[in-house]
Design a protein around this motif. Sequence first.
Motif, short mmCIF file in Angstrom:
data_model
loop_
_atom_site.label_atom_id
_atom_site.label_comp_id
_atom_site.label_asym_id
_atom_site.label_seq_id
_atom_site.Cartn_x
_atom_site.Cartn_y
_atom_site.Cartn_z
N LEU A 74 0.86 -1.15 0.15
CA LEU A 74 -0.17 0.06 0.05
C LEU A 74 0.81 1.35 0.03
O LEU A 74 0.69 2.35 -0.64
CB LEU A 74 -0.79 -0.15 1.18
CG LEU A 74 -2.03 0.95 1.13
CD1 LEU A 74 -2.85 0.43 0.21
CD2 LEU A 74 -2.86 0.87 2.64
N PHE A 75 1.90 1.24 0.74
CA PHE A 75 3.03 2.32 0.93
C PHE A 75 3.52 2.61 -0.48
O PHE A 75 3.82 3.61 -0.84
CB PHE A 75 3.99 2.08 2.05
CG PHE A 75 4.48 3.12 2.59
CD1 PHE A 75 4.55 4.35 2.18
CD2 PHE A 75 4.51 2.97 3.96
CE1 PHE A 75 4.78 5.38 2.83
CE2 PHE A 75 5.31 4.17 4.82
CZ PHE A 75 5.14 5.14 4.33
N LEU A 76 3.94 1.71 -1.16
CA LEU A 76 4.49 1.66 -2.57
C LEU A 76 3.58 2.12 -3.45
O LEU A 76 4.04 3.22 -4.40
CB LEU A 76 5.21 0.38 -3.01
CG LEU A 76 6.21 -0.22 -2.07
CD1 LEU A 76 6.50 -1.73 -2.83
CD2 LEU A 76 7.51 0.33 -1.93
N GLY A 77 2.35 1.87 -3.51
CA GLY A 77 1.53 2.33 -4.34
C GLY A 77 1.22 3.94 -4.25
O GLY A 77 1.09 4.63 -5.07
N ALA A 78 1.02 4.32 -2.99
CA ALA A 78 0.80 5.59 -2.53
C ALA A 78 1.94 6.48 -2.93
O ALA A 78 1.88 7.65 -3.41
CB ALA A 78 0.56 5.62 -1.04
#
Length: 642
Positions: free
Chosen positions: A174-178
């Motif tokens: 989720l962090f990488l996508g954000a």
Amino acid sequence: MAIIPFLIIFPLVIAIIMYCTRINKIRNAIAYLSAVVIMVSVGVLVCQWISKGMETITLYYNTELVDHIILAAEIVLMGVVTYLSFKYKKAWVSLLSICPTALIAYYEIFGPETREVVGHIYIDYLSILMCIIVGIIGSLIVVYAVGYMHGYHHSAHHSNVTDRRYYFFALLFLFLGAMFGFVLSENLLWIDFFWEMTSICSFLLIGYTREEEAVNNSFRALWMNLLGGCALAIAIVYFGYTYENVDLHTLVAMGTIQSKCAVICVALIAFAALTKAAQLPFSTWLIGAMVAPTPSSALLHSATMVKAGIYVLLRLAPAMSGTLTGEMIAFVGGFTFLITSFMAIAQSDGKKVLAFSTISNLGLMVACAGVGTSETVWAAIFLMMFHAISKSLLFQDIGATENALGSRDVEDMHGLLYMLPKLAIFMFIGIAGMFLAPFGMLISKWAALKASVDVRNIVLVFFIIFGSATTSFYWTKWMGKIISHGHLNGNPVKDKTKKNEMISLTIHAILMIALCALFPLVSETFVNPLVNEMFGKSENVLSNQVLFTLIIIIVVVFAVPFLAYLSSKQQTQDLKLSYMNGVNTGDNRAFTDSLGNEKTLWLSNFYFHKIIGSRKLMMPSQIFTLAVIVVMMCRIIGGVFL
């Protein structure tokens, strides 16, 4: 360029899959495959961009449906924060999420229609660079985390922590996508959404263990970053109502010509970036993040959270050059660089040394962006690249070393080169990349110093000189411990590093060496054009002849740990017994005192805990920098309206 939506959406989909997958082997396989897909996708993006001539590209979409989805998702994030704030009896924190979300929602529903078509995706040298950092470093951290988290939950030290790896890996993706969404977005409303996502992801990662300390530290990180989010939301709405536009580069352009509204908006967003980049007085949230498992620390410090703040300031650099906002940012960054370098000296916990070092180096990047000249931005970009690789490598190495030694204390790493040679060499490479001449970090500091002299910013010159000297102090202590041969206890240490962890560490080390060796090429083909695009000019900070000489020296420096290790294998010990206030036991490690008691002798660094420790310096530094920010913000706003 369909690869761009894929880069943003794919990690988010994988996050959902990770959360729903409770079988470790299946989840691990998905993590490996997804990490490879993300790295390949970043490579495809870079190749497509190069094939189009490496030109700046602004993409426009019909995004009415996407805008509604993003607004709904932002409201969901607000609901999550509100629920957890009440659950853990910190209800006041929810206000820092409710207020900016309500403001953004009001603007999107009732605000004016934009007068011009607003770009949604912006691709240039800086966004491509950030995608490379997030995609490669972030994916390698995911690979490392698979093995590390297995050992973490099977360790006696963490037996009381509930195994929620499905939740942990979901947050990583989720962090990488954000982050992909954040660095590729041109629409300020999109940027605000991804900003909130990164804040909440870091909050949830820091509180992973759900222990009291972790919960308290996670909420500290949350409220500090949400405070910055409030400033960002106010700036977006104010700019949107004034110019009926929410385009990032329109804001920067208006700030460059000192438009009154844009001046205030730039100052507010720059303030928000200070919170995200963990600058004083907001540094404590990043130090508190050390309670989280090592992969999350590596991600926060290298590829995601703090780099988001630096990215924003680099975007704003042309608008801050020669302004009061630039002076405020440069001063706070420079002061943070100096003071947290002092605090790092007083730390013996390896992760805390890395935490204070991260804040310190971020301070120098912030200061460079605040000065806002072509030279300082050149320096900040290289600082960001070297720091991302080095800190990710060091955090991962610390985690592997802790699993083997049962400790991450620097003092317990005495002679690590002879106990765990592979991990020691990786650690040496990471530390060398952070401070040794003539590595990129040092070259970048030199460029920042030269630029500060050129603009006659004497205060910043002082900060850089003494901060750099102090930096060398704590890194030298650590490196000396690693390669020291004497006073080893002779007990064998088993290397528990798993293959996937070793793969990530090895690739990081190769990337560090490659970046050092290719420094001139990266400068000529990537960084100089980026600076030229931002300022209309670029300067060769170092000549090719000087850079070639530095490369040769780099090779010699990298040979040091290998030669030390090989030398230790060949030498025969011929100890000269020393007087030890008693009868020497024969190895200079212990003696028997006059009462017949056996005493162990240890060599230890001195850490100045009572003089320059964080307990002594943190609070006064926070008060001072807060006062500076308040005064400067009042001057900026007063200068516009009076």
